[in-house]
Design a protein around this motif. Structure first.
Motif, PDB file in Angstrom:
ATOM      1  N   TRP A  32      -9.727   4.392  -0.997  1.00  0.00           N
ATOM      2  CA  TRP A  32      -8.785   5.178  -1.815  1.00  0.00           C
ATOM      3  C   TRP A  32      -7.999   4.251  -2.735  1.00  0.00           C
ATOM      4  CZ3 TRP A  32      -7.121   8.534  -4.752  1.00  0.00           C
ATOM      5  CH2 TRP A  32      -5.783   8.880  -4.911  1.00  0.00           C
ATOM      6  N   GLN A  33      -7.548   3.126  -2.215  1.00  0.00           N
ATOM      7  CA  GLN A  33      -6.846   2.161  -3.043  1.00  0.00           C
ATOM      8  C   GLN A  33      -7.755   1.633  -4.152  1.00  0.00           C
ATOM      9  OE1 GLN A  33      -5.860  -1.696  -1.267  1.00  0.00           O
ATOM     10  NE2 GLN A  33      -3.755  -1.433  -1.988  1.00  0.00           N
ATOM     11  N   MET A  34      -9.013   1.372  -3.831  1.00  0.00           N
ATOM     12  CA  MET A  34      -9.960   0.901  -4.833  1.00  0.00           C
ATOM     13  C   MET A  34     -10.176   1.948  -5.918  1.00  0.00           C
ATOM     14  SD  MET A  34     -12.698  -0.940  -2.277  1.00  0.00           S
ATOM     15  CE  MET A  34     -13.912  -1.310  -3.550  1.00  0.00           C
ATOM     16  N   GLU A  35     -10.233   3.203  -5.521  1.00  0.00           N
ATOM     17  CA  GLU A  35     -10.406   4.276  -6.503  1.00  0.00           C
ATOM     18  C   GLU A  35      -9.248   4.285  -7.495  1.00  0.00           C
ATOM     19  OE1 GLU A  35     -11.804   7.800  -8.444  1.00  0.00           O
ATOM     20  OE2 GLU A  35     -12.776   6.250  -7.234  1.00  0.00           O
ATOM     21  N   LEU A  36      -8.022   4.185  -6.978  1.00  0.00           N
ATOM     22  CA  LEU A  36      -6.855   4.170  -7.859  1.00  0.00           C
ATOM     23  C   LEU A  36      -6.837   2.914  -8.723  1.00  0.00           C
ATOM     24  CD1 LEU A  36      -4.060   5.452  -5.443  1.00  0.00           C
ATOM     25  CD2 LEU A  36      -5.290   6.742  -7.195  1.00  0.00           C
TER      26      LEU A  36
ATOM     27  N   LYS B 130       4.658  -0.135 -13.648  1.00  0.00           N
ATOM     28  CA  LYS B 130       5.460   0.824 -12.889  1.00  0.00           C
ATOM     29  C   LYS B 130       4.570   1.734 -12.052  1.00  0.00           C
ATOM     30  CE  LYS B 130       7.383   4.033 -15.321  1.00  0.00           C
ATOM     31  NZ  LYS B 130       8.269   4.693 -16.300  1.00  0.00           N
ATOM     32  N   VAL B 131       3.480   2.191 -12.633  1.00  0.00           N
ATOM     33  CA  VAL B 131       2.539   3.042 -11.902  1.00  0.00           C
ATOM     34  C   VAL B 131       1.854   2.257 -10.794  1.00  0.00           C
ATOM     35  CG1 VAL B 131       0.327   4.246 -12.126  1.00  0.00           C
ATOM     36  CG2 VAL B 131       2.174   4.713 -13.741  1.00  0.00           C
ATOM     37  N   ALA B 132       1.483   1.007 -11.069  1.00  0.00           N
ATOM     38  CA  ALA B 132       0.836   0.182 -10.057  1.00  0.00           C
ATOM     39  C   ALA B 132       1.730   0.017  -8.837  1.00  0.00           C
ATOM     40  CB  ALA B 132       0.482  -1.181 -10.640  1.00  0.00           C
ATOM     41  N   GLN B 133       3.003  -0.199  -9.056  1.00  0.00           N
ATOM     42  CA  GLN B 133       3.922  -0.338  -7.932  1.00  0.00           C
ATOM     43  C   GLN B 133       3.969   0.943  -7.109  1.00  0.00           C
ATOM     44  OE1 GLN B 133       7.972  -1.178  -9.039  1.00  0.00           O
ATOM     45  NE2 GLN B 133       8.613  -1.594  -6.936  1.00  0.00           N
ATOM     46  N   ALA B 134       4.007   2.069  -7.777  1.00  0.00           N
ATOM     47  CA  ALA B 134       4.075   3.343  -7.063  1.00  0.00           C
ATOM     48  C   ALA B 134       2.800   3.642  -6.282  1.00  0.00           C
ATOM     49  CB  ALA B 134       4.351   4.478  -8.058  1.00  0.00           C
ATOM     50  N   LEU B 135       1.657   3.111  -6.749  1.00  0.00           N
ATOM     51  CA  LEU B 135       0.371   3.429  -6.130  1.00  0.00           C
ATOM     52  C   LEU B 135      -0.159   2.306  -5.228  1.00  0.00           C
ATOM     53  CD1 LEU B 135      -1.485   5.131  -9.125  1.00  0.00           C
ATOM     54  CD2 LEU B 135      -0.238   6.219  -7.252  1.00  0.00           C
ATOM     55  N   SER B 136       0.682   1.326  -4.896  1.00  0.00           N
ATOM     56  CA  SER B 136       0.289   0.226  -4.011  1.00  0.00           C
ATOM     57  C   SER B 136      -0.847  -0.600  -4.601  1.00  0.00           C
ATOM     58  CB  SER B 136      -0.106   0.752  -2.623  1.00  0.00           C
ATOM     59  OG  SER B 136       0.975   1.398  -2.004  1.00  0.00           O
TER      60      SER B 136
ATOM     61  N   THR C 182       2.447   0.149   0.938  1.00  0.00           N
ATOM     62  CA  THR C 182       1.611   0.629   2.038  1.00  0.00           C
ATOM     63  C   THR C 182       0.462   1.425   1.439  1.00  0.00           C
ATOM     64  OG1 THR C 182       3.552   0.789   3.470  1.00  0.00           O
ATOM     65  CG2 THR C 182       1.578   1.995   4.163  1.00  0.00           C
ATOM     66  N   PRO C 183      -0.790   0.954   1.552  1.00  0.00           N
ATOM     67  CA  PRO C 183      -1.204  -0.282   2.211  1.00  0.00           C
ATOM     68  C   PRO C 183      -0.833  -1.505   1.384  1.00  0.00           C
ATOM     69  CG  PRO C 183      -3.063   0.669   1.078  1.00  0.00           C
ATOM     70  CD  PRO C 183      -1.938   1.663   0.937  1.00  0.00           C
ATOM     71  N   SER C 184      -1.016  -2.679   1.987  1.00  0.00           N
ATOM     72  CA  SER C 184      -0.792  -3.908   1.242  1.00  0.00           C
ATOM     73  C   SER C 184      -1.703  -3.921   0.020  1.00  0.00           C
ATOM     74  CB  SER C 184      -1.102  -5.125   2.114  1.00  0.00           C
ATOM     75  OG  SER C 184      -1.041  -6.306   1.339  1.00  0.00           O
ATOM     76  N   ILE C 185      -1.247  -4.558  -1.038  1.00  0.00           N
ATOM     77  CA  ILE C 185      -2.060  -4.580  -2.254  1.00  0.00           C
ATOM     78  C   ILE C 185      -3.195  -5.586  -2.167  1.00  0.00           C
ATOM     79  CG2 ILE C 185      -0.152  -3.802  -3.670  1.00  0.00           C
ATOM     80  CD1 ILE C 185       0.222  -6.599  -4.632  1.00  0.00           C
ATOM     81  N   VAL C 186      -3.201  -6.408  -1.108  1.00  0.00           N
ATOM     82  CA  VAL C 186      -4.310  -7.329  -0.895  1.00  0.00           C
ATOM     83  C   VAL C 186      -4.939  -7.063   0.466  1.00  0.00           C
ATOM     84  CG1 VAL C 186      -3.453  -9.106  -2.457  1.00  0.00           C
ATOM     85  CG2 VAL C 186      -2.730  -9.124  -0.060  1.00  0.00           C
ATOM     86  N   HIS C 187      -6.023  -7.754   0.750  1.00  0.00           N
ATOM     87  CA  HIS C 187      -6.861  -7.507   1.924  1.00  0.00           C
ATOM     88  C   HIS C 187      -7.270  -8.878   2.450  1.00  0.00           C
ATOM     89  CE1 HIS C 187     -10.874  -6.441   3.775  1.00  0.00           C
ATOM     90  NE2 HIS C 187     -10.188  -5.370   4.168  1.00  0.00           N
ATOM     91  N   GLU C 188      -7.832  -8.955   3.645  1.00  0.00           N
ATOM     92  CA  GLU C 188      -8.331 -10.238   4.135  1.00  0.00           C
ATOM     93  C   GLU C 188      -9.606 -10.038   4.940  1.00  0.00           C
ATOM     94  OE1 GLU C 188      -5.789 -12.201   7.010  1.00  0.00           O
ATOM     95  OE2 GLU C 188      -4.900 -10.289   7.601  1.00  0.00           O
TER      96      GLU C 188
ATOM     97  N   GLY D 133      -0.994  -3.892   7.348  1.00  0.00           N
ATOM     98  CA  GLY D 133      -2.238  -3.986   8.087  1.00  0.00           C
ATOM     99  C   GLY D 133      -3.413  -4.038   7.142  1.00  0.00           C
ATOM    100  N   VAL D 134      -4.596  -4.257   7.676  1.00  0.00           N
ATOM    101  CA  VAL D 134      -5.764  -4.488   6.838  1.00  0.00           C
ATOM    102  C   VAL D 134      -6.348  -3.202   6.272  1.00  0.00           C
ATOM    103  CG1 VAL D 134      -7.574  -4.375   8.608  1.00  0.00           C
ATOM    104  CG2 VAL D 134      -7.815  -5.970   6.688  1.00  0.00           C
ATOM    105  N   SER D 135      -6.097  -2.056   6.912  1.00  0.00           N
ATOM    106  CA  SER D 135      -6.693  -0.800   6.448  1.00  0.00           C
ATOM    107  C   SER D 135      -5.616   0.134   5.917  1.00  0.00           C
ATOM    108  CB  SER D 135      -7.472  -0.121   7.581  1.00  0.00           C
ATOM    109  OG  SER D 135      -6.589   0.272   8.607  1.00  0.00           O
ATOM    110  N   GLU D 136      -6.054   1.163   5.212  1.00  0.00           N
ATOM    111  CA  GLU D 136      -5.088   2.105   4.664  1.00  0.00           C
ATOM    112  C   GLU D 136      -4.873   3.312   5.566  1.00  0.00           C
ATOM    113  OE1 GLU D 136      -6.622   3.135   0.847  1.00  0.00           O
ATOM    114  OE2 GLU D 136      -8.547   3.797   1.610  1.00  0.00           O
TER     115      GLU D 136
END
Length: 705
Positions: free
Chosen positions: A47-51, A242-248, A282-288, A679-682
């Motif tokens: 979902w984060q990738m889609e946004l 501004k939108v990026a911040q709102a959408l994680s 939430t979720p974090s904007i990065v992953h590991e 956490g690592v997942s959304e």
């Protein structure tokens, strides 16, 4: 809001997960490894990738409606076309291309396996992921964290504002020089003079006199604040941020790093700390993740949608990066001819794209370009236009080649060669298993022509004299102190600010250095430093001699609930007002006033080292005493900034890394710990299981072999 895709519970062959759900990819080939990496990220963050891809390509409003249309308009007016993104991909080296293709295939493996009912909303299903999607995400990421400058229109707005101030008659350029200084010799640097291999710095940064500034300013087309402010917002991409911040999604830059050499290390092994500060969502904007295949063992931070490990370690090296803040961009201006051409009869390029808005008619968006880049402001009445010129134009993604080359590096020489293709401005730090530590300042930094004040827009006909060569960029290996630190500070003494006054004598990296001020340092000391700097105010060492005993008991630590810290914060605001308020006003808003009047200016003003006497003839002690009196009249206790993760209780002290890694390079290989809250997942059990780690400032093991 769209439904969360509960993917993290899926089981995929070749992807194992640790107790915190962090994926460990193991594959028999590089292609399969990167394919599984794409699959693993999609399982955690689809979902984060889609946004993210929609934000990067100007397609959010198509899904989310008209509230997101301004962000899309901004992207479509300034960003690349799909064809240009595809062309950047084709210029990558074959190994990087293969990585991207495999990653995209892995994302699509997940999308194909997702149940049919997983629609985004009526009429919108998950589309296949494409190479262009990853390239768009990558370009946006590199531009956000790896560029700087283009502050010329902001400086024009500042001058216009200053010229309207009644107390500054004839002094507006003096204030500009005070507030937009070129090079402060007291500013802390990453490479000390004794460790600088460039013994005779190249003459590549032109200086200018007041006469040069006045002659240059007389040439620039006059603009009003009402014209400048929208152009500044467009150039800075305020709407999409501004939108990026709102959408994680990635939206802010700022990071710290430290490397301890084996001679300074209490254990005899190098230690590396890296903490990118990219915001809290939430979720974090990065992953590991960690990835293991023949010829590839790497673990660390990745960004959903963009293949590759950006910060991390292999068994042989560890590395970290911070934003370089170099002046990579300029705003240039051209005269517009009666026939609509610019410069010497050149035609503006018109790129027409369609903005789709859910529930609304489509819009036609026209991006105008000069040969330099997108037009950010047109002024028909002045027959002029302003465009952005960037050192990395159309080659941002070459930096991806540099990161891929790191995964094979064994030592300092191979790291250096891997980094040569980098086009974006980053501070790069590394440690090796053989015991070396080092630093390189990266990016394509323009060499500007003399005869102009480069804080102001320059005529478009005035081209650059090439770029600073790779070998002449600041760098060092194994510094004498055995320690390298950076918090987005100045790279080396001879490097100037450019058009944005970033680096002065008061700078936050000093807090990091003071926290590591021991003859020998072990990994626990490095870990404690991250804890300490979250609670320190960098201005106190510079202002305490003026304050004296005015705030009894205060020692520079901004602890939550501290009455003394609350008083000091109010004192800083009061001091700005006492020193600058009558002369320069509050720059339209108190928040902007705090940004413009930086602590370095306060110190220089108190020491009478400014062109304008902001003390107005009074002793500094009188001004400080008045500010202290105002601060003590109503001093609430200090409340530390906190991190909010959904409905979790706030986590105090947000001045830390979005992701933090601490790695020791042992003889047997790298050993690391990290934390990535929430956490690592959304969704699912691993969406918030690292919040307790963040709350207690503790870490988990990284999956380094």
């Amino acid at each position: 809001m769209l439904p969360l895709l509960l993917a993290a519970t899926l089981q995929t062959s070749g992807i194992e997960r640790d107790a915190y759900g962090v994926p460990r990819v193991t594959a028999p080939s590089l292609q399969e490894a990167w394919r599984l990496a794409g699959r693993a990220v999609a399982e955690d963050r689809i979902w984060q990738m889609e946004l993210s891809r929609r934000l990067a390509r100007g397609r959010l409003a198509e899904l989310l409606g008209k509230d997101y249309a301004n962000s899309d308009r901004e992207v479509l007016k300034t960003g690349y076309t799909d064809e240009e993104l595809a062309a950047q991909f084709e210029r990558l080296n074959p190994e990087t291309q293969a990585m991207v293709r495999a990653y995209v295939d892995g994302v699509n493996d997940f999308i194909a396996a997702a149940p049919a009912e997983r629609v985004l909303m009526p009429g919108h299903r998950l589309e296949p992921w494409t190479i262009v999607d990853s390239m768009a995400v990558g370009v946006r990421l590199f531009q956000m964290f790896g560029r700087g400058g283009a502050g010329e229109l902001r400086n024009m707005a500042l001058l216009g504002y200053l010229e309207s101030r009644p107390n500054l008659k004839g002094k507006s350029l003096d204030v500009l020089d005070d507030f937009a200084w070129q090079n402060d010799p007291r500013s802390p640097v990453t490479v000390e003079r004794a460790d600088d291999p460039i013994k005779k710095p190249p003459v590549i940064f032109p200086s200018w006199s007041r006469k040069t500034t006045e002659e240059h300013l007389a040439q620039v087309p006059k603009l009003g604040l009402l014209e400048l402010l929208p152009a500044i917002r467009l150039e800075q991409r305020d709407e999409s941020a501004k939108v990026a911040q709102a959408l994680s999604l990635p939206w802010k830059a700022g990071s710290y790093a430290a490397v301890v050499g084996k001679g300074r290390s209490a254990t005899g092994y190098p230690v590396l700390l890296s903490a990118p500060q990219m915001g809290w969502q939430t979720p974090s904007i990065v992953h590991e993740m960690s990835i293991h295949a023949p010829g590839l063992d790497v673990a660390g931070l990745d960004v959903p949608g963009m293949p590759g490990i950006a910060i991390g370690a292999t068994p042989d090296i560890a590395w970290g990066i911070t934003s370089g803040v170099a002046d990579t961009d300029d705003i240039v201006y051209y005269k517009i001819g009666p026939d609509g051409t610019y410069g010497a009869g050149r035609k503006l390029q018109r790129i027409v794209r369609t903005l789709k808005i859910r529930g609304e008619p489509d819009e036609e968006i026209v991006q105008l370009r000069t040969e330099d880049g997108p037009v950010v402001l047109q002024n028909p009445s002045r027959a002029a236009l302003f465009a952005r010129r960037s050192g990395y134009w159309q080659i941002e993604l070459a930096s991806l080649d540099a990161f891929v080359g790191l995964y094979r590096a064994k030592g300092a020489a191979e790291i250096r060669e891997a980094l040569r293709p980098a086009t974006m401005s980053f501070n790069f730090f590394y440690a090796t298993r053989s015991g070396d530590i080092g630093y390189r300042y990266l990016g394509r930094i323009p060499i500007r022509r003399p005869g102009y004040d480069h804080r102001l827009p320059v005529p478009g006909e005035v081209s650059w004299n090439g770029f600073v060569p790779f070998e002449q960029m600041p760098h060092t290996t194994n510094p004498r102190s055995g320690l390298l630190t950076n918090w987005n500070n100045k790279p080396v003494a001879w490097w100037p600010n450019g058009d944005t006054p970033v680096w002065g004598e008061v700078f936050r990296v000093s807090s990091l250095r003071s926290s590591l001020d021991k003859p020998k340092l072990n990994p626990q000391d490095v870990e404690t430093a991250a804890w300490s700097i979250a609670r320190m105010d960098e201005t106190w060492p510079h202002l305490r001699r003026f304050v004296g005993d005015g705030i009894p008991g205060f020692d520079g630590r901004t602890m939550d609930g501290s009455l003394q810290a609350g008083t000091y914060m109010r004192f800083l605001d009061a001091l700005r007002t006492e020193l600058m308020g009558d002369d320069v006003g509050n720059f339209i808003s108190p928040d902007f006033f705090r940004i413009v009047v930086q602590p370095s200016i306060l110190v220089r003003a108190l020491e009478r080292r400014t062109r304008v006497d902001y003390l107005n003839g009074k002793p500094s002690s009188v001004v400080v005493a008045k500010a202290l009196e105002a601060a003590q009249q109503n001093s609430p206790r200090f409340r530390a900034s906190s991190i909010r993760f959904g409905d979790e209780p706030p986590v105090p002290y947000s001045n830390r890394g979005t992701y933090i890694q601490i790695i020791e390079l042992l003889t047997a290989g790298a050993s690391g710990r990290s934390v990535l809250p929430p956490g690592v997942s959304e969704a699912g059990p691993h969406s918030r299981d690292q919040v307790p780690l963040a709350r207690s400032w503790t870490y988990k093991e990284m999956g380094i072999r």
